[in-house]
Scaffold this motif. Structure first.
Motif, PDB file in Angstrom:
ATOM      1  N   ARG A   2     -24.391  55.837 -64.383  1.00  0.00           N
ATOM      2  CA  ARG A   2     -24.104  55.505 -65.771  1.00  0.00           C
ATOM      3  C   ARG A   2     -22.801  54.724 -65.881  1.00  0.00           C
ATOM      4  O   ARG A   2     -22.664  53.818 -66.704  1.00  0.00           O
ATOM      5  CB  ARG A   2     -24.026  56.786 -66.607  1.00  0.00           C
ATOM      6  CG  ARG A   2     -24.581  56.583 -67.987  1.00  0.00           C
ATOM      7  CD  ARG A   2     -24.524  57.846 -68.782  1.00  0.00           C
ATOM      8  NE  ARG A   2     -25.497  58.818 -68.363  1.00  0.00           N
ATOM      9  CZ  ARG A   2     -25.395  60.116 -68.672  1.00  0.00           C
ATOM     10  NH1 ARG A   2     -24.367  60.556 -69.359  1.00  0.00           N
ATOM     11  NH2 ARG A   2     -26.318  60.955 -68.278  1.00  0.00           N
TER      12      ARG A   2
ATOM     13  N   TRP B 208     -19.562  64.706 -81.266  1.00  0.00           N
ATOM     14  CA  TRP B 208     -19.802  65.596 -80.135  1.00  0.00           C
ATOM     15  C   TRP B 208     -20.921  65.049 -79.270  1.00  0.00           C
ATOM     16  O   TRP B 208     -20.810  64.980 -78.052  1.00  0.00           O
ATOM     17  CB  TRP B 208     -20.167  67.003 -80.641  1.00  0.00           C
ATOM     18  CG  TRP B 208     -20.640  67.896 -79.545  1.00  0.00           C
ATOM     19  CD1 TRP B 208     -19.875  68.601 -78.670  1.00  0.00           C
ATOM     20  CD2 TRP B 208     -21.992  68.141 -79.166  1.00  0.00           C
ATOM     21  NE1 TRP B 208     -20.675  69.270 -77.788  1.00  0.00           N
ATOM     22  CE2 TRP B 208     -21.971  69.010 -78.058  1.00  0.00           C
ATOM     23  CE3 TRP B 208     -23.231  67.707 -79.664  1.00  0.00           C
ATOM     24  CZ2 TRP B 208     -23.133  69.461 -77.428  1.00  0.00           C
ATOM     25  CZ3 TRP B 208     -24.386  68.152 -79.039  1.00  0.00           C
ATOM     26  CH2 TRP B 208     -24.322  69.016 -77.937  1.00  0.00           C
TER      27      TRP B 208
ATOM     28  N   ASP C 244     -15.750  67.976 -67.361  1.00  0.00           N
ATOM     29  CA  ASP C 244     -17.141  67.720 -67.000  1.00  0.00           C
ATOM     30  C   ASP C 244     -17.229  66.643 -65.926  1.00  0.00           C
ATOM     31  O   ASP C 244     -16.243  66.003 -65.590  1.00  0.00           O
ATOM     32  CB  ASP C 244     -18.023  67.410 -68.215  1.00  0.00           C
ATOM     33  CG  ASP C 244     -17.716  66.065 -68.845  1.00  0.00           C
ATOM     34  OD1 ASP C 244     -17.750  65.053 -68.118  1.00  0.00           O
ATOM     35  OD2 ASP C 244     -17.459  66.019 -70.049  1.00  0.00           O
TER      36      ASP C 244
ATOM     37  N   TYR D 149     -19.732  61.948 -77.440  1.00  0.00           N
ATOM     38  CA  TYR D 149     -18.637  62.222 -76.519  1.00  0.00           C
ATOM     39  C   TYR D 149     -19.117  63.054 -75.325  1.00  0.00           C
ATOM     40  O   TYR D 149     -18.812  62.748 -74.176  1.00  0.00           O
ATOM     41  CB  TYR D 149     -17.504  62.941 -77.253  1.00  0.00           C
ATOM     42  CG  TYR D 149     -16.473  63.524 -76.319  1.00  0.00           C
ATOM     43  CD1 TYR D 149     -15.658  62.672 -75.567  1.00  0.00           C
ATOM     44  CD2 TYR D 149     -16.327  64.889 -76.164  1.00  0.00           C
ATOM     45  CE1 TYR D 149     -14.729  63.190 -74.685  1.00  0.00           C
ATOM     46  CE2 TYR D 149     -15.399  65.411 -75.281  1.00  0.00           C
ATOM     47  CZ  TYR D 149     -14.606  64.558 -74.543  1.00  0.00           C
ATOM     48  OH  TYR D 149     -13.700  65.073 -73.663  1.00  0.00           O
ATOM     49  N   SER D 150     -19.921  64.098 -75.615  1.00  0.00           N
ATOM     50  CA  SER D 150     -20.298  65.012 -74.542  1.00  0.00           C
ATOM     51  C   SER D 150     -21.207  64.328 -73.528  1.00  0.00           C
ATOM     52  O   SER D 150     -21.351  64.796 -72.411  1.00  0.00           O
ATOM     53  CB  SER D 150     -20.981  66.249 -75.119  1.00  0.00           C
ATOM     54  OG  SER D 150     -22.191  65.883 -75.733  1.00  0.00           O
TER      55      SER D 150
ATOM     56  N   GLY E 293     -20.752  61.128 -72.755  1.00  0.00           N
ATOM     57  CA  GLY E 293     -19.989  60.031 -72.188  1.00  0.00           C
ATOM     58  C   GLY E 293     -20.172  58.706 -72.913  1.00  0.00           C
ATOM     59  O   GLY E 293     -19.742  57.675 -72.425  1.00  0.00           O
TER      60      GLY E 293
ATOM     61  N   PHE F 259     -18.846  63.799 -65.758  1.00  0.00           N
ATOM     62  CA  PHE F 259     -18.696  62.401 -66.139  1.00  0.00           C
ATOM     63  C   PHE F 259     -17.221  62.008 -66.008  1.00  0.00           C
ATOM     64  O   PHE F 259     -16.884  60.928 -65.518  1.00  0.00           O
ATOM     65  CB  PHE F 259     -19.178  62.196 -67.577  1.00  0.00           C
ATOM     66  CG  PHE F 259     -19.182  60.762 -68.020  1.00  0.00           C
ATOM     67  CD1 PHE F 259     -20.183  59.903 -67.590  1.00  0.00           C
ATOM     68  CD2 PHE F 259     -18.193  60.261 -68.845  1.00  0.00           C
ATOM     69  CE1 PHE F 259     -20.196  58.577 -67.993  1.00  0.00           C
ATOM     70  CE2 PHE F 259     -18.194  58.939 -69.242  1.00  0.00           C
ATOM     71  CZ  PHE F 259     -19.208  58.093 -68.811  1.00  0.00           C
TER      72      PHE F 259
END
Lengths: 387, 550
Positions: free
Chosen positions: A279, B512, A254, B515-516, B518, A256
């Motif tokens: 971020r 999840w 992904d 984590y997903s 960030g 990030f």
């Protein structure tokens, strides 16, 4: 062309600022987080003034809201609502909770999962879907749901809160916050002028050999490739993808992680949505990471997160009014501060090391609904061997 | 079902087995035909757990024959097919190479601190492979934590861990315990006097192992390997994080681009591969031994091999356990610096939800597994075999496929239980039933049919004989199987996301969620608690044979 667009933007801004002025005074006078998010004081209701949602502090400095329509000016919510949210709880949970707490006889249940997962789920559920609102990270999945005939048009007074190019022409969904495609780069290795401002120059940029990161399975990246197909056609897109493979592009799961790899120096440049950079910078402001933009091409496409009402909902009015709340001044300000996205309602500015929305140079002639043709994109990417 | 009781029963069983063995009669399997009711129950369970496939077939039909064929033979499909096959073979082989020696060391040798190692080398099973994969990437990436640590010594970049090697390494580290656990059980119930006999016939230690031990543990190794192979086939997270193009990744990409029918078609291909693996395992399993002896003599002395043996145990557990622990610990410490993650704060209800739903699944899986395992162990018919094999299909299909299939079945035919815990538990049972079936079936095989028969001649009813003789004997296996189901349920993610009641959060959905997006810091606490709770259930698996861990 740019002038025209910006003029329209200013026009609608002026109109909105006028509309929201009373609200600004009545609703946002005490915007220093007196009624912070997470407050579950049952005595609150819509008639009280509404404060800033969340911490009220941004890692990039304090701010105040001076535009948009306050929630207190919006129809009160009552009843039960089920929202399928492709946006994560970490990002929007506080906002949803805030709206839930605002009204005594309103309760909202949120189901968090990936946007595509939820679209698949709603389609698979058929007539039996419990979802009232689908809230998505991108226009593509909203478009897919609309194309499947699973949405109902939103009322005009909800749609008109947002500039035309950020919503569906047929009113089947609206954007709620914006995300710009950007080129994150490592400032220890490159200066801004090293980064091409033309996306088509990347495959030939030998200095980036084995240094570029992308996330081809990631929805936003696929939307970017879709935009390239819409703008340039399939053949040039294929060549571009092949060129990047030949250059030795690094793959991540992904965006990030792409940005993190750049901040860590594992690679030095990549393709990602703008807020991932912000971020990371918010967490470690000494990270050697900065944002570059391409100009007027797929690399600078401006996509939206947005929402729609699901056709099987038995309370569409409530669903539409919930979406209206996502376009309130408070919610828009929340997106800017907490998720580092671009507010779509004029008068609420982005936060961080970012240009204002009308200083961006997104390509002309891309209807965001067109970005839902992911299957063609995936076929092409698979053909080239990216997937 | 307390340990003491089952211990006593087991000792009695061993004595009885010795007696029956001395009769010299090898009782063939399938002599006692199971009651019709049990056969029916077994077949019903098989049909019920295969129900989700209806949806796959229906969707795959939408693709059309021509496109389906074209898609199946295009080079990319063939390539991911080959990739998946290579991964399954490599992980399974590596798991045997790690799991069997570890089982041998902890059961049959004088390895120091055996009790400690028994637990330590089982524990990797509690770590979800996607967390393991992420931890390895974080720690050993080209510019990962290890590189930063080594930077002062001039290490600019580490070799890439991604791809086939990385995926094989991580999957092996987190699935070899399946082989370890099943092999260990077989080694413990093995009559080691045979090995002694072989030794007195001047076989070398290795020859004795090869000619006596291997045939006896082969079915158990095959059973564990089957779980490893099917897990590898169905796992999405590890290949995705390790950037390796396996079957599941293509299915995932199709679902994500709303190519549901193509994803379904690919999933059916996956089911076909599963059937191949099941057939292969059937052959390897071969003729199963009947009710092993369990008379243990002296342990093998390691002598100068003590050092390397300890090094092996230490190496495996350090890699598998320390790497994710350190990474999660780092996240935990850095957690406070996260922005905008207030809503991911920890709540005790996540633990209760996870434990509750996993316990319910373990119980239901035990009930479902009972007729299937009993019939499979005592009967050689086609129905018995098919029913047992059928329960494995759900295990090999990725959770996202089972999840969506049950979304379809739930909303179409079972609306009242859609997005309730009933359907969620059912989904877990479909996914993890074979773990209970395998364990229970092995236990049934170790019960000499003469024992319940003896009880019958003493006037017990069939049910009474079963309750007083068979049940206590299989209790440890049942408990072990339940614990295995419990901890894999705790780790399950995709089906949970599709089927849990709205607002029902578990430890994994929180991991999840954080984590997903960030927010790694927020993932640390639920992940660490997940490991702790699963670790406790792992202790149950190990301690249900605790009377032997002396």
């Amino acid at each position: 062309m740019h002038m025209e667009r910006n003029d329209t933007g200013r026009l609608s801004r002026r109109r909105l600022v006028a509309a929201g002025l009373t609200a600004g005074v009545a609703g946002l006078a005490g915007c220093n987080g007196v009624l912070g998010g997470g407050s579950d004081d049952g005595s609150q209701n819509g008639s009280q003034s509404i404060g800033q949602i969340g911490s009220g502090r941004s890692p990039f400095g304090d701010r105040s809201i001076d535009g948009g329509t306050s929630m207190s000016e919006m129809p009160a919510l009552s009843g039960e609502l089920t929202v399928y949210s492709g946006r994560g709880e970490a990002l929007v949970g506080e906002l949803v909770e805030f709206i839930d707490d605002l009204y005594d006889d309103f309760s909202v249940q949120v189901r968090y999962a990936g946007s595509s997962d939820l679209v698949n789920q709603i389609i698979t559920e058929g007539d039996g879907s419990p979802a009232d609102v689908f809230y998505s990270v991108n226009a593509g999945s909203l478009g897919t749901l609309a194309e499947e005939g699973r949405t109902t048009p939103l009322p005009d007074d909800v749609l008109e809160l947002v500039r035309e190019e950020f919503r569906d022409p047929d009113g089947r969904w609206t954007g709620t916050s914006g995300r710009a495609r950007t080129v994150p780069y490592n400032t220890d290795q490159w200066s801004a002028s090293d980064v091409p401002n033309d996306i088509s120059a990347f495959p030939d940029a030998e200095r980036f050999a084995d240094e570029v990161g992308w996330a081809p399975t990631y929805g936003s990246f696929q939307a970017f490739v879709t935009a390239m197909r819409v703008l340039e056609g399939d053949e040039p897109t294929r060549e571009w993808l092949q060129g990047m493979l030949d250059l030795g592009v690094q793959e991540y799961s992904d965006e990030f992680l792409v940005c993190q790899a750049i901040a860590d120096g594992e690679i030095s440049v990549g393709f990602a949505n703008h807020y991932y950079i912000q971020r990371i910078l918010a967490g470690r402001n000494d990270a050697p990471l900065a944002t570059a933009f391409t100009s007027g091409d797929a690399g600078s496409i401006f996509n939206v997160a947005g929402a729609c009402t699901v056709d099987t909902s038995d309370n569409r009015e409530l669903a539409a009014n919930f979406i209206r709340h996502l376009l309130s001044a408070e919610a828009q300000d929340y997106f800017a501060r907490e998720t580092f996205e671009y507010p779509l309602v004029s008068g609420v500015d982005p936060v961080g090391d970012l240009p204002r929305i009308d200083e961006l140079n997104p390509p002309q002639g891309v209807d965001l609904t067109q970005l839902s043709d992911l299957e063609g994109t995936v076929d092409l990417m698979r053909d080239v061997g990216v997937l | 079902m307390d340990a003491e009781h089952s211990t006593g029963a087991n000792d009695a069983a061993s004595d009885a087995e010795d007696r029956s063995a001395s009769n010299g009669a090898s009782t063939p399997l399938g002599e006692s035909t199971p009651p019709l009711g049990l056969s029916l129950a077994s077949a019903t369970v098989a049909v019920v757990v295969l129900l989700p496939l209806i949806w796959l077939v229906r969707l795959a039909f939408d693709v059309g024959v021509e496109e389906a064929v074209a898609l199946s033979v295009r080079p990319q499909t063939v390539e991911v097919f080959a990739n998946s096959a290579a991964l399954v073979v490599a992980v399974t082989a590596a798991s045997i190479l790690v799991g069997v020696p570890l089982a041998y060391l902890t059961v049959r040798t004088d390895l120091p601190f055996r009790r400690f190692w028994t637990v330590a080398v089982s524990l990797p099973l509690v770590i979800p492979s996607y967390i393991g994969a992420f931890a390895f990437v974080t720690a050993f990436g080209p510019q990962g934590a290890l590189q930063r640590l080594l930077e002062p010594f001039g290490v600019e970049s580490l070799p890439r861990l991604y791809g086939f090697t990385g995926a094989t390494l991580v999957l092996t580290l987190y699935t070899y315990p399946y082989v370890y656990i099943t092999t260990r059980a077989a080694l413990k119930s093995m009559d080691t006097t045979l090995v002694e006999a072989a030794r007195t016939l001047r076989h070398t230690r290795w020859e004795a192992f090869r000619r006596v031990t291997v045939p006896q543990i082969r079915p158990a190794v095959a059973a564990g390997s089957l779980l490893v192979a099917l897990y590898t086939l169905s796992d999405f997270g590890t290949p995705a994080i390790m950037r390796f193009d396996a079957f599941t990744r293509v299915i995932f990409v199709e679902f994500n681009s709303f190519g549901r029918d193509l994803a379904a078609l690919l999933s059916l291909q996956l089911v076909a591969v599963t059937l191949l693996i099941l057939a292969a395992e059937s052959r390897i399993r071969g003729d199963e031994q009947v009710y092993g002896g369990g008379r243990a003599t002296d342990r093998v002395r390691l002598g100068r091999w003590k050092g390397p043996a300890l090094g092996f145990c230490t190496g495996v557990s350090a890699l598998a356990l320390a790497v994710p622990s350190v990474v999660l610990g780092t996240w935990f410490v850095r957690g406070a610096s996260d922005v905008g993650s207030e809503t991911l704060a920890f709540d005790i209800s996540y633990v209760l939800n996870s434990v509750g739903v996993a316990a319910a699944t373990a119980a239901v899986a035990a009930i479902f597994a009972f007729p299937v395992a009993y019939v499979a162990a005592h009967h050689r018919g086609t129905v018995a075999t098919l029913a047992e094999r059928a329960t494995y299909v759900g295990y090999a299909v990725p959770g996202v496929v089972i999840g969506l299939a049950l979304v379809y079945l739930g909303t179409s035919y079972a609306q009242p239980i859609y997005q309730t815990l009933y359907l969620l538990v059912f989904a877990y049972v479909v996914r993890f039933l074979p773990q209970a079936v395998g364990s229970l079936r092995a236990s049934f095989l170790r019960v000499d049919p003469k024992l319940p028969e003896a009880a019958r001649t003493l006037g017990r009813t069939p049910g009474g004989a079963f309750r007083s003789v068979t049940l206590p004997l299989v209790a440890p296996g049942l408990l072990g199987g339940m614990a295995l189901v419990f901890l894999t349920t705790m780790k399950e993610l995709p089906a949970t996301l599709f089927l849990a009641p709205t607002g029902f959060e578990t430890l994994v959905t929180r991991v999840w969620s954080a984590y997903s997006q960030g927010y790694f810091g927020r993932a640390a606490v639920p992940a660490l608690i997940l490991l702790a709770v699963s670790g406790l259930s792992m202790l149950v698996i190990v301690s249900q044979e605790g009377y032997d861990v002396k």
